[in-house]
Design a protein around this motif. Sequence first.
Motif, PDB file in Angstrom:
ATOM      1  N   ALA A  16      -2.386 -49.857   6.484  1.00 17.90           N
ATOM      2  CA  ALA A  16      -1.799 -50.199   8.195  1.00 17.90           C
ATOM      3  C   ALA A  16      -1.492 -48.947   8.801  1.00 17.90           C
ATOM      4  O   ALA A  16      -1.782 -48.825   9.930  1.00 17.90           O
ATOM      5  N   ALA A  17      -0.774 -47.740   7.894  1.00 18.24           N
ATOM      6  CA  ALA A  17      -0.625 -46.727   8.658  1.00 18.24           C
ATOM      7  C   ALA A  17      -1.530 -46.022   9.136  1.00 18.24           C
ATOM      8  O   ALA A  17      -1.553 -45.209  10.274  1.00 18.24           O
ATOM      9  N   GLN A  18      -2.857 -45.949   8.613  1.00 15.86           N
ATOM     10  CA  GLN A  18      -4.133 -45.514   9.096  1.00 15.86           C
ATOM     11  C   GLN A  18      -4.522 -46.295  10.563  1.00 15.86           C
ATOM     12  O   GLN A  18      -4.827 -45.519  11.684  1.00 15.86           O
ATOM     13  N   LEU A  19      -4.179 -47.422  10.547  1.00 17.03           N
ATOM     14  CA  LEU A  19      -4.723 -48.216  11.538  1.00 17.03           C
ATOM     15  C   LEU A  19      -3.602 -48.105  12.710  1.00 17.03           C
ATOM     16  O   LEU A  19      -4.162 -48.292  14.115  1.00 17.03           O
ATOM     17  N   ARG A  20      -2.404 -47.840  12.460  1.00 14.41           N
ATOM     18  CA  ARG A  20      -1.390 -47.939  13.437  1.00 14.41           C
ATOM     19  C   ARG A  20      -1.531 -46.875  14.459  1.00 14.41           C
ATOM     20  O   ARG A  20      -1.391 -46.913  15.922  1.00 14.41           O
ATOM     21  N   GLY A  21      -1.887 -45.688  14.047  1.00 17.11           N
ATOM     22  CA  GLY A  21      -2.053 -44.532  15.081  1.00 17.11           C
ATOM     23  C   GLY A  21      -3.214 -44.769  15.875  1.00 17.11           C
ATOM     24  O   GLY A  21      -3.267 -44.388  17.220  1.00 17.11           O
ATOM     25  N   ALA A  22      -4.572 -45.059  15.493  1.00 23.30           N
ATOM     26  CA  ALA A  22      -5.713 -45.550  16.358  1.00 23.30           C
ATOM     27  C   ALA A  22      -5.137 -46.533  17.330  1.00 23.30           C
ATOM     28  O   ALA A  22      -5.565 -46.699  18.505  1.00 23.30           O
TER      29      ALA A  22
END
Length: 269
Positions: A16-22
């Motif tokens: 989720a953390a990686q997706l949130r930035g994009a």
Amino acid sequence: MEPDQNNLASLFPSVAAQLRGAMSNLYLAASQLCPAAARELDPELDARAALLDQSYYQLLRLVTNLSAAARLADDGPFPLQDRDIVALVSELCSRTAALAPLRGIELRFLCAMEQHICALDPESLEQLLYHLLSNAFKFTPAGGTVTVELRSARKQLLLSVTDTGCGIPEDRLLTLFDRYLHGENRDPLPHGMGLGLPLCRRIAEGHGGMLMAESRPGKGTRFTLALPDRQVGGSVRDVPFDYSGGFNRTLLALADALPADAFLLRSQT
């Protein structure tokens, strides 16, 4: 091999953390391409932008669930504070009822109590109720009714969400609260990964309560949250958990259950 629940729960927040930035960059770019001023002057542009907004909210809802999945690996109690549960549930139902006509359904809130102070975690209880309402909206056809009822009985508070939808087969009730571990039992798209109900059960347990489901195919479904009717003397959580990320919580929670019209500018005023 059966997947390990704790390993899955710890992995989801990292994804989720990686997706949130994009996703933040995507939303910023979309807002610049379709600014509110231009949408107000061009209904066709507003309709296209509403579809984009809905898709973003659906993704954000999934990412939020993935972030919260770490709770599934923790069996400890939640930090609770004394709050008026009647006011909390009433306000949430009021916001949601305004959107129910877009689905052609009616939302009712039944409660004989004017006020009732009890120990709860406001953010997570709101998240639980929104999950249950989203499911009820998805599976209730136009002309149907969703009823939220809050009552006190035998030193417990009972919060139920009942719909007049399609119901759930008896065999699926057996794994309803752990579907993310059983791929064959997950709902088809766009109804998600099956994380919502396991999270709801964890929220119930974190309050010292339990979540129950009863259903008959073709007759609708009722979920009932049973909470201890108690107070803790005003203990307050140090850091609030804002699962909405600053976005409209109601639209976020119901993004999978509402039509795109709910995301038009005129629907949000």
